[in-house]
Each structure stands twice: as structure tokens, then as C-alpha cells.
Design a protein around this motif. Structure first.
Motif, PDB file in Angstrom:
ATOM      1  N   SER A 195     -13.902 -30.931   6.061  1.00  0.00           N
ATOM      2  CA  SER A 195     -15.006 -30.414   6.625  1.00  0.00           C
ATOM      3  C   SER A 195     -16.117 -30.539   5.490  1.00  0.00           C
ATOM      4  CB  SER A 195     -15.601 -29.319   7.562  1.00  0.00           C
ATOM      5  OG  SER A 195     -17.117 -29.050   7.214  1.00  0.00           O
ATOM      6  N   VAL A 196     -15.320 -30.152   4.233  1.00  0.00           N
ATOM      7  CA  VAL A 196     -16.245 -29.631   2.781  1.00  0.00           C
ATOM      8  C   VAL A 196     -16.660 -31.218   2.105  1.00  0.00           C
ATOM      9  CG1 VAL A 196     -15.372 -29.388   0.630  1.00  0.00           C
ATOM     10  CG2 VAL A 196     -15.215 -27.912   2.113  1.00  0.00           C
ATOM     11  N   LEU A 197     -15.172 -32.498   2.595  1.00  0.00           N
ATOM     12  CA  LEU A 197     -15.686 -33.444   1.709  1.00  0.00           C
ATOM     13  C   LEU A 197     -16.630 -34.307   2.027  1.00  0.00           C
ATOM     14  CD1 LEU A 197     -12.481 -34.302   0.105  1.00  0.00           C
ATOM     15  CD2 LEU A 197     -13.808 -33.540  -0.505  1.00  0.00           C
ATOM     16  N   GLN A 198     -16.824 -34.150   3.555  1.00  0.00           N
ATOM     17  CA  GLN A 198     -17.358 -34.670   4.624  1.00  0.00           C
ATOM     18  C   GLN A 198     -18.979 -34.262   4.012  1.00  0.00           C
ATOM     19  OE1 GLN A 198     -16.947 -37.478   7.131  1.00  0.00           O
ATOM     20  NE2 GLN A 198     -19.508 -37.106   7.513  1.00  0.00           N
ATOM     21  N   ARG A 199     -19.279 -33.029   3.235  1.00  0.00           N
ATOM     22  CA  ARG A 199     -20.597 -32.387   2.794  1.00  0.00           C
ATOM     23  C   ARG A 199     -20.498 -33.295   1.873  1.00  0.00           C
ATOM     24  NH1 ARG A 199     -18.937 -27.707   5.031  1.00  0.00           N
ATOM     25  NH2 ARG A 199     -18.418 -27.379   2.900  1.00  0.00           N
ATOM     26  N   CYS A 200     -19.846 -33.656   1.235  1.00  0.00           N
ATOM     27  CA  CYS A 200     -20.250 -33.854   0.038  1.00  0.00           C
ATOM     28  C   CYS A 200     -20.527 -35.293   0.103  1.00  0.00           C
ATOM     29  CB  CYS A 200     -19.357 -33.969  -1.015  1.00  0.00           C
ATOM     30  SG  CYS A 200     -18.851 -31.954  -1.704  1.00  0.00           S
ATOM     31  N   PHE A 201     -19.691 -36.162   0.556  1.00  0.00           N
ATOM     32  CA  PHE A 201     -19.540 -37.575   0.994  1.00  0.00           C
ATOM     33  C   PHE A 201     -19.233 -38.436   2.511  1.00  0.00           C
ATOM     34  CE2 PHE A 201     -18.704 -36.763  -3.344  1.00  0.00           C
ATOM     35  CZ  PHE A 201     -19.487 -38.094  -4.270  1.00  0.00           C
ATOM     36  N   PRO A 202     -20.499 -38.739   3.000  1.00  0.00           N
ATOM     37  CA  PRO A 202     -20.033 -39.054   4.308  1.00  0.00           C
ATOM     38  C   PRO A 202     -18.711 -39.852   4.125  1.00  0.00           C
ATOM     39  CG  PRO A 202     -22.066 -38.120   3.974  1.00  0.00           C
ATOM     40  CD  PRO A 202     -21.790 -38.125   3.367  1.00  0.00           C
ATOM     41  N   GLY A 203     -18.121 -39.724   5.262  1.00  0.00           N
ATOM     42  CA  GLY A 203     -16.927 -41.015   6.048  1.00  0.00           C
ATOM     43  C   GLY A 203     -15.374 -40.501   4.102  1.00  0.00           C
ATOM     44  N   LEU A 204     -15.885 -40.216   3.573  1.00  0.00           N
ATOM     45  CA  LEU A 204     -14.830 -39.758   2.667  1.00  0.00           C
ATOM     46  C   LEU A 204     -13.640 -39.532   3.402  1.00  0.00           C
ATOM     47  CD1 LEU A 204     -14.077 -40.475  -0.451  1.00  0.00           C
ATOM     48  CD2 LEU A 204     -15.089 -38.055  -0.965  1.00  0.00           C
ATOM     49  N   PRO A 205     -13.236 -38.024   3.577  1.00  0.00           N
ATOM     50  CA  PRO A 205     -11.995 -37.839   4.459  1.00  0.00           C
ATOM     51  C   PRO A 205     -11.128 -38.703   5.656  1.00  0.00           C
ATOM     52  CG  PRO A 205     -14.139 -36.400   5.151  1.00  0.00           C
ATOM     53  CD  PRO A 205     -14.753 -37.677   4.445  1.00  0.00           C
ATOM     54  N   ASP A 206     -11.928 -39.488   6.231  1.00  0.00           N
ATOM     55  CA  ASP A 206     -11.603 -40.986   6.404  1.00  0.00           C
ATOM     56  C   ASP A 206     -10.631 -41.800   5.979  1.00  0.00           C
ATOM     57  OD1 ASP A 206     -11.842 -39.612   9.295  1.00  0.00           O
ATOM     58  OD2 ASP A 206     -13.931 -41.227   9.556  1.00  0.00           O
ATOM     59  N   GLU A 207     -11.472 -42.036   4.268  1.00  0.00           N
ATOM     60  CA  GLU A 207     -11.183 -43.391   3.403  1.00  0.00           C
ATOM     61  C   GLU A 207     -10.088 -42.440   2.598  1.00  0.00           C
ATOM     62  OE1 GLU A 207     -14.126 -44.441   0.905  1.00  0.00           O
ATOM     63  OE2 GLU A 207     -15.139 -44.231   2.486  1.00  0.00           O
ATOM     64  N   ILE A 208      -9.924 -41.456   2.552  1.00  0.00           N
ATOM     65  CA  ILE A 208      -8.703 -40.906   1.977  1.00  0.00           C
ATOM     66  C   ILE A 208      -7.922 -40.911   3.268  1.00  0.00           C
ATOM     67  CG2 ILE A 208      -7.797 -38.462   0.990  1.00  0.00           C
ATOM     68  CD1 ILE A 208     -10.756 -38.133  -0.016  1.00  0.00           C
ATOM     69  N   GLU A 209      -7.828 -40.676   3.758  1.00  0.00           N
ATOM     70  CA  GLU A 209      -6.589 -40.368   4.895  1.00  0.00           C
ATOM     71  C   GLU A 209      -6.133 -41.444   5.332  1.00  0.00           C
ATOM     72  OE1 GLU A 209      -7.398 -37.967   8.554  1.00  0.00           O
ATOM     73  OE2 GLU A 209      -7.956 -35.913   7.484  1.00  0.00           O
ATOM     74  N   ALA A 210      -6.620 -42.319   5.092  1.00  0.00           N
ATOM     75  CA  ALA A 210      -6.498 -43.779   4.906  1.00  0.00           C
ATOM     76  C   ALA A 210      -5.809 -44.494   4.233  1.00  0.00           C
ATOM     77  CB  ALA A 210      -7.711 -44.821   6.042  1.00  0.00           C
ATOM     78  N   GLU A 211      -6.463 -44.646   3.498  1.00  0.00           N
ATOM     79  CA  GLU A 211      -4.830 -44.802   2.239  1.00  0.00           C
ATOM     80  C   GLU A 211      -4.224 -43.652   2.000  1.00  0.00           C
ATOM     81  OE1 GLU A 211      -6.120 -45.578  -2.859  1.00  0.00           O
ATOM     82  OE2 GLU A 211      -7.578 -44.330  -1.218  1.00  0.00           O
ATOM     83  N   PHE A 212      -3.497 -42.798   2.781  1.00  0.00           N
ATOM     84  CA  PHE A 212      -2.512 -42.044   2.716  1.00  0.00           C
ATOM     85  C   PHE A 212      -1.684 -42.538   3.180  1.00  0.00           C
ATOM     86  CE2 PHE A 212       0.412 -38.759   3.429  1.00  0.00           C
ATOM     87  CZ  PHE A 212       0.954 -38.265   2.204  1.00  0.00           C
ATOM     88  N   ARG A 213      -2.400 -43.090   4.609  1.00  0.00           N
ATOM     89  CA  ARG A 213      -1.068 -44.176   6.011  1.00  0.00           C
ATOM     90  C   ARG A 213      -0.155 -44.901   5.043  1.00  0.00           C
ATOM     91  NH1 ARG A 213      -5.272 -41.402   9.437  1.00  0.00           N
ATOM     92  NH2 ARG A 213      -6.477 -43.847   9.159  1.00  0.00           N
ATOM     93  N   THR A 214      -1.840 -45.750   4.404  1.00  0.00           N
ATOM     94  CA  THR A 214      -1.162 -47.106   4.327  1.00  0.00           C
ATOM     95  C   THR A 214       0.127 -46.811   2.749  1.00  0.00           C
ATOM     96  OG1 THR A 214      -3.118 -48.161   4.246  1.00  0.00           O
ATOM     97  CG2 THR A 214      -1.835 -49.349   2.716  1.00  0.00           C
ATOM     98  N   TRP A 215      -0.146 -45.810   1.982  1.00  0.00           N
ATOM     99  CA  TRP A 215       0.522 -45.854   1.253  1.00  0.00           C
ATOM    100  C   TRP A 215       1.583 -44.358   1.270  1.00  0.00           C
ATOM    101  CZ3 TRP A 215       1.169 -48.705  -3.073  1.00  0.00           C
ATOM    102  CH2 TRP A 215       0.174 -49.973  -3.107  1.00  0.00           C
ATOM    103  N   ARG A 216       1.947 -44.253   2.170  1.00  0.00           N
ATOM    104  CA  ARG A 216       2.344 -43.033   2.647  1.00  0.00           C
ATOM    105  C   ARG A 216       3.983 -43.504   3.025  1.00  0.00           C
ATOM    106  NH1 ARG A 216       3.169 -37.788   6.932  1.00  0.00           N
ATOM    107  NH2 ARG A 216       5.480 -38.201   7.500  1.00  0.00           N
ATOM    108  N   PRO A 217       4.446 -44.588   3.905  1.00  0.00           N
ATOM    109  CA  PRO A 217       5.997 -45.195   2.997  1.00  0.00           C
ATOM    110  C   PRO A 217       6.628 -45.814   2.191  1.00  0.00           C
ATOM    111  CG  PRO A 217       4.506 -46.454   4.739  1.00  0.00           C
ATOM    112  CD  PRO A 217       4.192 -45.142   3.780  1.00  0.00           C
ATOM    113  N   HIS A 218       5.588 -46.309   0.906  1.00  0.00           N
ATOM    114  CA  HIS A 218       5.486 -46.879  -0.727  1.00  0.00           C
ATOM    115  C   HIS A 218       6.163 -45.281  -1.229  1.00  0.00           C
ATOM    116  CE1 HIS A 218       4.501 -50.644   0.071  1.00  0.00           C
ATOM    117  NE2 HIS A 218       3.135 -50.309   0.571  1.00  0.00           N
ATOM    118  N   LEU A 219       5.091 -44.226  -1.060  1.00  0.00           N
ATOM    119  CA  LEU A 219       5.949 -42.827  -1.918  1.00  0.00           C
ATOM    120  C   LEU A 219       7.072 -42.367  -1.292  1.00  0.00           C
ATOM    121  CD1 LEU A 219       2.676 -41.014  -1.144  1.00  0.00           C
ATOM    122  CD2 LEU A 219       3.097 -42.321  -2.863  1.00  0.00           C
TER     123      LEU A 219
END
Length: 317
Positions: A85-109
Motif C-alpha cells: 500500500s505504501v509503495l502503491q501510493r508512491c508509484f502506482p503499479g510498483l509493488p506488482d513489478e517488485i513482486e514479479a521480479e522477485f518471483r522471476t529471480w527466486r529460483p536463482h537465489l
């Protein structure tokens, strides 16, 4: 406020534990120690390189899994919604982008992270005897290291150091909520920054949470982790080869102990990096002491005999 100051402030917002520990380490003149086997310590000096092993081959098989479990709990119980919610107020759509990137890289971590571990070295009796629990867990040699090598800001090695947080699932969740409080308090500042930079800090916050959280039972290790994820961020200076360790062939990433002022690499040469070698409970300690003195001398270390110390701790077999 300069770009560098803005970057530092964002780091303190998204990585408060890491930044506080780094400040304290600098202010206190903290040194570090790498507990390892005699063979690994000798290769480090003779070959002028530090080896990083895959997290899946490390002493504690849950090196990454515990951090993932703590983070998953925050998401599975809905405690992450305020962060979104906090990041959404700062930049609409940003939380989804962060979570999508993390899901992509999670297996590599999980399977493409290379680590080496160092411990805070408290001096005093530890200069004479080291830490008994670490001798038992990791080997008979302690290499005391100049902290300046771990406090730089260059990306040349794509390799980073961070203190470990010792938390169980509940403690992690409480710390996450405190972190969101801090992010919310700084939301006006965050909203005035560039979107791509805030996205990077948000992703790195999750990455560090996974890589640098450990079960609280290990707190006496006072560990900092040096980690490298070549599939996420490679470096032409970090090489990779197959080595056999304790009878197991495995890929290893190697950090060269070479300075390069052009890219901000400093304090890495053996003479600068290695402050002291402590020989703990191990066979033939005085023979090993002579060997390490010779190895240091071969690298141009002056008064090498003054940097090698035998603890005379009895070896239990």
C-alpha cells in the motif's frame, strides 16, 4: 541533497539493519575473521583468491531456505499488504513489478547464490584463542581480515557483504512491520525519487532478507555474508571453476585478491587483507605456523612471523 546522499538515505530506509551494523563496524574499528580449514586458508594466500561456494553445499543446508520461509510467512499471512500500500501510493503499479521480479529471480537465489562467510572478530581473548564454537564447526585456521575490504561501494566484483540477522519467523515478521513503519514515514522522500531506483531498492530488500537471515540458534557466530549471484549480476573479475572440496566436485566462484584503482578495488592484496592468522586446534600446529609464515613471505608480507599465532588449544579427536 546530492545524488550520493539520496542513495545513502534510500539504503537506510530499505536496509536499516545492514546500515546500522556497517556504521557500528566502521566506528568501532571492527575486524573480521574467516574460520576455515588449513588447506583452504593456504590456497587463499598462495592463489590470492577467496572461494565462494554454492549455498546448497554450505555447512548449514538451510542457508537460504530459512530466509525464504520467513519472507513467505509475511506474504502468506497478509502482513505484506501495508508494504504494498505504501509503495502503491508512491508509484502506482510498483509493488506488482517488485513482486514479479522477485518471483522471476527466486529460483536463482536458491540454487545460483555463492557464499563465503566471515565472523565479527572481537579481539581480546579471541585474538589469542579464537571462538571455540567456530573451531568446532568450521576448521582449524582463523584468518583475521582488514575490514576496509568489505566496506567499499564498488560494483566491480558484483559481490556484496552484509551482516546476518538472527531471527525466527515471528521475529522476522515484527522486524518487517518496523521496516514498513520506516518506509511509510519516509514515503514523501521515496515518492520524489526515480521509480526505477525505488524498484531496485524494493527488490534488493527482499533479496537481502532471503540471503542474510539465519536461525537465532546460530547468533553466537556473529556472521557476515559475502555473496555473489552470477546469473543475476556477473563480473568479469570473478572467475568460476570446478573444484573438489571434501571429495565433492562442485562449481566455485573465486574473488581475486588484486587491487584495481580504476574500478575502486582496494585493500584486497594479501599484505593488506590478512592481518593475522590464528592456528587453532589442528594437527601439527607449529609445522603449519612455519608453512603459513613462508606463504606470507612469498607474497611480500614483511615480518610475516608476527602475523601468525598458535593458540595451543588441545585437539580433541
Amino acid at each position: 541533497m546530492s545524488e550520493e546522499q539520496n542513495f545513502d538515505r534510500l539504503a537506510r530506509i530499505f536496509h536499516p539493519h545492514q546500515m546500522k551494523k556497517r556504521d557500528k563496524a566502521k566506528n568501532d574499528g571492527l575486524r573480521f575473521i574467516h574460520y576455515t580449514s588449513p588447506d583452504a586458508a593456504m590456497k587463499m594466500i598462495v592463489n590470492e583468491e577467496v572461494w565462494m561456494r554454492k549455498s546448497t553445499t554450505m555447512n548449514d543446508f538451510s542457508e537460504i531456505e530459512h530466509g525464504l520461509a520467513c519472507l513467505d510467512n509475511v506474504w502468506n499471512t497478509g502482513q505484506h499488504e501495508r508494504f504494498r500500500s505504501v509503495l502503491q501510493r508512491c508509484f502506482p503499479g510498483l509493488p506488482d513489478e517488485i513482486e514479479a521480479e522477485f518471483r522471476t529471480w527466486r529460483p536463482h537465489l536458491q540454487v545460483q547464490t555463492y557464499l563465503t562467510c566471515i565472523s565479527e572478530h572481537l579481539g581480546g581473548d579471541e585474538d589469542k584463542y579464537g571462538r571455540l564454537s567456530m573451531w568446532r564447526a568450521y576448521g582449524g585456521i582463523g584468518v583475521v581480515l582488514n575490514p576496509a575490504a568489505f566496506m567499499g561501494t564498488t560494483d566491480a566484483l558484483a559481490t556484496y557483504s552484509s551482516p546476518v540477522r538472527y531471527q525466527d519467523v515471528e521475529e522476522f515478521a515484527a522486524a518487517f512491520n518496523d521496516l514498513v513503519d520506516h518506509i511509510e514515514h519516509e514515503s514523501d522522500f521515496i515518492a520524489a525519487r526515480e521509480r526505477h531506483l525505488v524498484k531496485w531498492f524494493g527488490f534488493m530488500m527482499l533479496r537481502y532478507a532471503v540471503l542474510c537471515t539465519k536461525h537465532p540458534a546460530f547468533v553466537e557466530e556473529l556472521e557476515w555474508r559475502i555473496f555473489h549471484s552470477p546469473t543475476y549480476h556477473a563480473s568479469e573479475k570473478v572467475t568460476k571453476s570446478v573444484e573438489t572440496i571434501r571429495g565433492i566436485p562442485q562449481p566455485v566462484c573465486k574473488i581475486p585478491l588484486k587491487n584495481d584503482a580504476r574500478v575502486g578495488l582496494a585493500n584486497l592484496e594479501v599484505n593488506e587483507l590478512v592481518e593475522r592468522i590464528i592456528i587453532g586446534p589442528t594437527p601439527d600446529p607449529w609445522v603449519q605456523a612455519e608453512a603459513f609464515v613462508m606463504a606470507l613471505e612469498s607474497k611480500g608480507v614483511p615480518n610475516a612471523h608476527e602475523r601468525v599465532y598458535v593458540t595451543n588449544i588441545p585437539l580433541r579427536q
